[in-house]
Every structure is written in C-alpha cells, then in structure tokens.
Design an enzyme around this catalytic site. Structure first.
Site: not given
Ligand code: THU
Ligand code: ZN
Length: 296
Positions: A89-91, A102, A129
């Site tokens: 994941n990258m924010e 994600h 998710c």
């Molecule tokens: N996240 C994912 O990378 N995949 C998922 O399906 C669940 C959520 C990440 C997104 C965000 O960066 C962090 O987890 C919190 O939601």
């Molecule tokens: Zn997701």
C-alpha cells in the site's frame, strides 16, 4: 538493500531468509520472482508454493509507504507466466485519502505493467477490502482468480464477492489485462511519446478517456503508468498511481522525480489533470505537463 527489506528478512523463516539474501541484495532486484526463482526458493526453504507466498508477504509489505495509518499491507500477484509480483500500500500525506493505493492494486498493477497477460491468484496479508474485491473483479481472470490469506483456506474471488457487480453489467467484455492498443497521435519528445505509449495501453472502456503518464527521474531514466478504469468507477486506478507503484517497487525515491508528463485524449469526458497535479504537488513535484492527443 534498504533497511525495510533487511527488517522484513528477520520475519522470514531462517532458511528462506538466507536464500533470499542474494535476490534482495541485487541492485537490479525488481520486487518480483520468476517461476525458476520460485522453484529454487521452494527447494531451499522446503516450503510448498502456497507456504512460500505467505512467507514472502513481510518482504512485500516492507515496500509499504504508510505515513497515515502505519499499517503495512503486502500482496503478491501470481502471473500466469509463473512470475510473482510483489506489491504494497501507498499513502500520500497532504493528498486526499482517495489517492491511496492498496497493496492488491499495487501487486496487480505491477504485473500488468510488466506485461503479464493474466493472473491466477493474489496472496495478501490481510483480508482484501471491498474496494480491492471490486478492483479485482475487473480482471480478465476474475471468474477463476483465487485469494490466499494467512491462516485461511484459499477461496475464489467470487467467494469474497458474491453477486458481484462488474463490467458485464455495463455491457463491457474486454477486461483489465486484455491487450489494449489505442491508436493515438504521436509526438517528437521521447518522454511525451513514452506517456502516449502508456495511454495507448490504458484501460478505459467506460469513458474512452485513455490516459498515461511518464515520470522522468534525476538519472534520466523514466517510468510510465497507465489508467485502469473500473465498472464501479471509484476503484479506478489513476495513471500517476500506476507509475508511482513501479517507482516504489523498483527502488526509486520520489525525491528523484524531475519531470512529469500526463497524456490524455482530446475532448475526453473526464480529466486526470487536477488530481494528478495535486498528488504530485503533495510529493514535492510542482510541475505537471499535460499533452492531449487524438485517437486515430
Ligand atoms: N489496505 C490495503 O492495502 N488493502 C486492503 O484491502 C485493506 C486496506 C491499506 C489501505 C491503507 O493504506 C491502509 O491499509 C489502511 O486502510
Ligand atoms: Zn483494499
């Protein structure tokens, strides 16, 4: 090898960690493993393919950039070629949360940009998710795709997404990972042309708003990304995110960004320009060139 990878190695079984060392310390390591690598890693670690994928998740998660949640998610997209593509994941601090990538999107896009034509499975360290389940339902392999998670039986995507809404509801039959070659007008500037080439391989069956991006780094090297649209619209992955995924996985820091060119088709019904400029700005890159092209 970067510090995060080094830490992640400590979370792997010792025999696996030892056999991973030559891969991870290779400067050319592309955050993926060929079918031969996978066989070799299985032999030295004594793990089955499924166990190996789960054991590699800390390595994938070590690529996460999560300044907001500090929650590192790692995924592996398993290509039909036998290659395994890592993703995380990258924010983006200072950009809207909608710009987040994600881990599943990262691994899948990594495989797509690497020329993989179909996936067989996605392994991920947390349950996907709803947004990711919808993103995966756009894939040409959606009917057969398997989802592997630690401590759970491997199940199909449709087990996790029953009664799915998808491309067929909008009359679309060409799906994500099916070959896309839009014929777009050309340009003399090689960086612009690289972005045009990316746009011509982008996936935008709902709007026809094909788009691509090329990011030039301080070394002169460039990375491209393509737009991946989604039947439910919101899980669509913008071209900038696509390129940033590859930058991160191939070990290029965002501080190396020098030039960014976004290519869109003229008179498209939507534009990536404002969102792309805003996210780039949040990353410290304040100049975005936009070029519009015509569909031939
Ligand atoms: N996240 C994912 O990378 N995949 C998922 O399906 C669940 C959520 C990440 C997104 C965000 O960066 C962090 O987890 C919190 O939601
Ligand atoms: Zn997701």
């Amino acid at each position: 090898m970067n510090e995060n990878l080094l830490h992640a190695l400590n979370d792997c079984p010792p025999r696996l960690a030892q056999s991973l060392l030559p891969y991870l310390s290779d400067e050319q390591f592309s955050a993926s493993f060929s079918a031969e690598d996978v066989t070799a890693l299985q032999q030295v670690s004594g793990l089955s393919a499924a166990e190996l994928a789960i054991a590699l998740l800390p390595i994938a998660a070590s690529y996460a950039v999560a300044p907001l949640s500090h929650f590192n998610v790692g995924a592996i997209a398993h290509g039909e070629s036998g290659r395994w593509y890592l993703g995380a994941n990258m924010e983006f601090a200072a950009a809207p949360l909608q710009q987040t990538v994600h881990a599943e999107q990262s691994a899948i896009t990594h495989a797509w940009l690497s020329g993989e034509s179909r996936l067989t499975a996605v392994t991920v360290n947390y349950t996907p998710c709803g947004h990711c389940r919808q993103f995966m339902n756009e894939l040409n392999c959606a009917e057969q795709l398997m989802i592997a998670l630690p401590g759970c039986a491997t199940q199909s995507l449709h087990y996790y997404l029953p009664n799915a809404f998808g491309p067929q509801d909008l009359g679309v039959t060409q799906m994500l990972f099916d070959p896309q070659t839009q014929r777009l007008s050309e340009h003399d500037d090689p960086l612009v042309q690289a972005a045009i080439n990316a746009a011509s391989q982008s996936y935008a069956p709902y709007t026809g708003a094909y788009s691509g991006i090329a990011l030039q780094l301080a070394s002169g090297y460039w990375i491209t990304g393509r737009y991946a649209e989604n039947a439910a619209f919101n899980p669509s992955l913008p071209p900038l995110q696509s390129a940033l995924i590859l930058m991160q996985l191939h070990g290029h820091p965002v501080s190396a960004l020098r030039r960014a060119v976004l290519v869109e088709v003229a008179q498209a019904s939507l534009s990536q320009r404002e969102a792309t400029a805003a996210t780039l700005s949040a990353l410290g890159c304040h100049q975005l060139e936009t070029v519009t092209v015509t569909v031939k």
